[in-house]
Write a protein that holds these residues in place. Structure first.
Motif: not given
Length: 214
Positions: A130-145, A177-185
């Motif tokens: 609860g002290e960190w946001s898993r969704p925000a971290s996942a979104l950062a992974n999308a940018v990294g991808a 299908d990288w564009g679709a993969d990033v969008a889904r994440l």
């Protein structure tokens, strides 16, 4: 103003603001910008070394100092060091700045300034549930991808996407299908935290620009 010049200027302003926040502190540019190997996708890696006695004050004043440079849209604390008594790693995004130009701010007490592995793997330093946001971290992974694919590093992108899905408990994986993969994440992260809708839309636009529509 060129990409490198704009990012370099931003990094210089950030360094000045942090050092003004704590007169006895110092900053060091690290990573690809320091090495001279940066490309258009490189973020800003800074080490901020502060007196041990002023560590807590510097932590509490960091965002206000950065706001004097440019409006801060988000700050995440790396969960590996969230409870460390001598070190924190903050991921900062500024308004009106390319998503690739994230500020990765490694704050260390002077007593551990020369130890890049301080508190690495220390369970006591890790964030609690609860002290960190898993969704925000996942979104950062999308940018990294997006960045990884644009650099031709498809396997790195696959790993980032797969870890992002796993982090938020979504049974999905990269398909290539990288564009679709990033969008889904990105939108899977929004499904768990609707406050991420605006940055997720920015990530979607980034993916379309660099990877094509998904």
């Amino acid at each position: 103003m060129g990409t490198g010049t704009g990012r370099d200027a931003l990094a210089a302003e950030v360094r000045e603001a942090l050092q003004a926040c704590c007169a006895r502190s110092r900053t060091e540019l690290v990573g690809s910008l320091a090495d001279g190997n940066a490309d258009e996708f490189s973020d800003i890696d800074l080490l901020w070394i502060v007196p041990d006695a002023e560590f807590a004050a510097c932590l509490s004043g960091a965002v206000a100092a950065l706001e004097r440079v440019r409006s801060v849209t988000s700050v995440r604390s790396d969960p590996d060091f969230h409870r460390s008594l001598r070190r924190r790693l903050l991921f900062v995004r500024f308004a009106r700045v390319p998503l690739f130009w994230r500020l990765d701010l490694d704050i260390r007490c002077a007593s551990v300034a020369g130890d890049p592995d301080h508190d690495t793997g220390n369970p006591a330093a890790r964030a609690r549930a609860g002290e960190w946001s898993r969704p925000a971290s996942a979104l950062a992974n999308a940018v990294g991808a997006v960045k990884a694919v644009a650099r031709g590093r498809q396997e790195q992108a696959r790993g980032l996407l797969d870890r992002g899905f796993a982090r938020i408990g979504v049974p999905d994986r990269a398909s290539g299908d990288w564009g679709a993969d990033v969008a889904r994440l990105a939108w899977a992260a929004v499904a768990q935290d609707p406050s991420l809708a605006e940055p997720a839309a920015e990530v979607g636009a980034l993916a379309r620009a660099y990877l094509g529509s998904g």
